[in-house]
Design an enzyme around this catalytic site. Structure first.
Site, PDB file in Angstrom:
ATOM      1  N   PHE A   1      -2.570  -7.949  -5.006  1.00 19.91           N
ATOM      2  CA  PHE A   1      -2.689  -8.670  -3.987  1.00 19.91           C
ATOM      3  C   PHE A   1      -3.988  -8.800  -3.394  1.00 19.91           C
ATOM      4  CE2 PHE A   1      -4.127  -5.243  -0.866  1.00 19.91           C
ATOM      5  CZ  PHE A   1      -4.122  -3.994  -1.818  1.00 19.91           C
TER       6      PHE A   1
ATOM      7  N   ASP B   1      -9.465   2.170   4.711  1.00 17.90           N
ATOM      8  CA  ASP B   1      -9.775   1.048   4.703  1.00 17.90           C
ATOM      9  C   ASP B   1     -10.708   0.464   3.603  1.00 17.90           C
ATOM     10  OD1 ASP B   1      -9.748  -0.880   7.037  1.00 17.90           O
ATOM     11  OD2 ASP B   1     -12.118  -0.969   6.738  1.00 17.90           O
ATOM     12  N   THR B   2     -10.633  -0.785   3.145  1.00 21.21           N
ATOM     13  CA  THR B   2     -11.273  -0.808   1.900  1.00 21.21           C
ATOM     14  C   THR B   2     -11.790  -2.351   2.186  1.00 21.21           C
ATOM     15  OG1 THR B   2      -9.385  -0.033   0.550  1.00 21.21           O
ATOM     16  CG2 THR B   2     -10.484  -1.797  -0.325  1.00 21.21           C
TER      17      THR B   2
ATOM     18  N   LYS C   1       0.823  -1.250  -0.104  1.00 22.25           N
ATOM     19  CA  LYS C   1      -0.006   0.039  -0.112  1.00 22.25           C
ATOM     20  C   LYS C   1       1.035   1.115  -0.038  1.00 22.25           C
ATOM     21  CE  LYS C   1      -3.640   0.074   2.935  1.00 22.25           C
ATOM     22  NZ  LYS C   1      -4.574  -0.344   3.703  1.00 22.25           N
TER      23      LYS C   1
ATOM     24  N   LYS D   1      -3.785  -0.567 -13.044  1.00 22.53           N
ATOM     25  CA  LYS D   1      -4.727  -0.875 -11.841  1.00 22.53           C
ATOM     26  C   LYS D   1      -5.053   0.671 -11.340  1.00 22.53           C
ATOM     27  CE  LYS D   1      -5.192  -2.747  -7.146  1.00 22.53           C
ATOM     28  NZ  LYS D   1      -4.640  -3.448  -6.086  1.00 22.53           N
TER      29      LYS D   1
ATOM     30  N   TYR E   1      -7.611  -9.945  -3.266  1.00 24.41           N
ATOM     31  CA  TYR E   1      -8.723 -10.520  -4.158  1.00 24.41           C
ATOM     32  C   TYR E   1      -8.364  -9.991  -5.745  1.00 24.41           C
ATOM     33  CZ  TYR E   1     -11.384 -11.203   0.292  1.00 24.41           C
ATOM     34  OH  TYR E   1     -11.578 -11.538   1.587  1.00 24.41           O
ATOM     35  N   ASP E   2      -7.439  -9.397  -6.082  1.00 23.55           N
ATOM     36  CA  ASP E   2      -7.000  -8.795  -7.358  1.00 23.55           C
ATOM     37  C   ASP E   2      -7.204 -10.108  -8.569  1.00 23.55           C
ATOM     38  OD1 ASP E   2      -6.422  -6.329  -6.630  1.00 23.55           O
ATOM     39  OD2 ASP E   2      -4.333  -6.563  -6.879  1.00 23.55           O
TER      40      ASP E   2
ATOM     41  N   ARG F   1      -8.834   2.538  -4.789  1.00 25.43           N
ATOM     42  CA  ARG F   1      -7.920   3.304  -3.995  1.00 25.43           C
ATOM     43  C   ARG F   1      -7.416   4.566  -4.525  1.00 25.43           C
ATOM     44  NH1 ARG F   1      -5.237  -0.763  -2.939  1.00 25.43           N
ATOM     45  NH2 ARG F   1      -6.262  -1.320  -1.333  1.00 25.43           N
TER      46      ARG F   1
HETATM   47  P1  IMP Z   1      -7.058  -2.703   3.669  1.00 25.93           P
HETATM   48  O1  IMP Z   1      -8.160  -1.910   4.240  1.00 25.93           O
HETATM   49  O2  IMP Z   1      -6.741  -1.786   2.587  1.00 25.93           O
HETATM   50  O3  IMP Z   1      -6.233  -3.395   4.259  1.00 25.93           O
HETATM   51  O4  IMP Z   1      -7.973  -3.758   2.778  1.00 25.93           O
HETATM   52  C1  IMP Z   1      -8.720  -4.799   3.630  1.00 25.93           C
HETATM   53  C2  IMP Z   1      -8.683  -6.151   2.628  1.00 25.93           C
HETATM   54  O5  IMP Z   1      -9.296  -5.699   1.635  1.00 25.93           O
HETATM   55  C3  IMP Z   1      -7.256  -6.748   2.099  1.00 25.93           C
HETATM   56  O6  IMP Z   1      -6.495  -7.415   3.304  1.00 25.93           O
HETATM   57  C4  IMP Z   1      -7.511  -7.118   0.909  1.00 25.93           C
HETATM   58  O7  IMP Z   1      -7.963  -8.626   1.332  1.00 25.93           O
HETATM   59  C5  IMP Z   1      -8.809  -6.418   0.504  1.00 25.93           C
HETATM   60  N1  IMP Z   1      -8.270  -5.483  -0.322  1.00 25.93           N
HETATM   61  C6  IMP Z   1      -7.881  -4.027  -0.187  1.00 25.93           C
HETATM   62  N2  IMP Z   1      -7.601  -3.514  -1.277  1.00 25.93           N
HETATM   63  C7  IMP Z   1      -7.500  -4.552  -2.359  1.00 25.93           C
HETATM   64  C8  IMP Z   1      -7.114  -4.471  -3.657  1.00 25.93           C
HETATM   65  O8  IMP Z   1      -6.671  -3.525  -4.190  1.00 25.93           O
HETATM   66  N3  IMP Z   1      -7.073  -5.471  -4.412  1.00 25.93           N
HETATM   67  C9  IMP Z   1      -7.583  -6.659  -3.988  1.00 25.93           C
HETATM   68  N4  IMP Z   1      -7.882  -6.796  -2.435  1.00 25.93           N
HETATM   69  C10 IMP Z   1      -7.930  -5.860  -1.732  1.00 25.93           C
END
Ligand code: IMP
Length: 192
Positions: A148, A68-69, A12, A171, A150-151, A177
């Site tokens: 990384f 957060d994603t 990230k 991407k 679920y890509d 993001r």
């Molecule tokens: P985080 O909040 O960015 O840490 O994302 C939480 C989780 O969502 C990560 O551990 C991944 O499993 C998934 N994730 C977040 N961003 C991506 C991405 O760009 N591609 C694929 N999976 C993602």
């Protein structure tokens, strides 16, 4: 402008550095000597982003942002969502998470999904929220070795490759993001 990015995830930090460009100096949690895991226990991704930014601000008083994603799958009522990292267990195993998604969707007629990123920024003790979304489809088997999470099973609308088959610049041209960080960047540039 110096900002703390409340993360120690190397993937990230590389992505965000390339998205924000050279006008901003980013410090990671490691750089400011926060070694513990910040709790991510909120029921929504907005809450987690805000809690992480607030944690760092309370500890340091520095300007900070956190993101957060979640991957939100329509047929699973928005899951894995806030549980994306640990969907298949506490060890955050991406392969196991993908297998779980694929098995839950095995009989599903709809495979539509979206990635959603929320960024919480605390700047001069005020809080701001930015959101980025990319809609797409979950395919039935993994493709590609980049990226990384679920890509390998996500194809954004309008593309034929999965995120894992794209290089970072492709991407970033459509990603959740990138869209959220573009909003953050424009805000910061306007802020002066
Ligand atoms: P985080 O909040 O960015 O840490 O994302 C939480 C989780 O969502 C990560 O551990 C991944 O499993 C998934 N994730 C977040 N961003 C991506 C991405 O760009 N591609 C694929 N999976 C993602």
């Amino acid at each position: 402008m110096t900002l703390v990015f409340a993360s120690n995830n190397k993937n990230k930090i590389i992505e965000i550095n390339s998205l924000l460009g050279n006008s901003f100096k980013l410090l990671s949690l490691h750089d400011i000597n926060i070694r513990e895991d910040i709790p991510e226990e909120e029921p929504q991704i907005e809450g987690n982003a805000r809690a992480k930014a607030r944690f760092v601000f309370n500890a340091t008083g520095m300007n900070v942002f956190a993101d957060d994603t979640g991957l939100e799958i329509t047929a699973l009522n928005g899951l894995p969502g806030v549980h994306s990292a640990r969907f298949a267990g506490e060890n955050k195993d991406s392969s196991a998470n993908i297998e779980k998604v694929l098995s839950l969707l095995i009989n599903s007629k709809t495979r539509e999904a979206r990635f959603r990123t929320v960024i919480a920024l605390i700047l001069d003790n005020k809080e701001y929220i930015f959101e980025g979304i990319v809609n797409g489809t979950i395919i039935s088997e993994k493709r590609g070795s980049g990226g990384f999470g679920y890509d390998p099973i996500f194809i954004p609308d309008g593309k034929i490759r999965t995120f894992a088959e794209m290089d970072l610049s492709e991407k970033n041209s459509v990603s959740h993001r990138a869209r959220a960080f573009e909003k953050l960047k424009n805000f910061l540039i306007g802020y002066g």
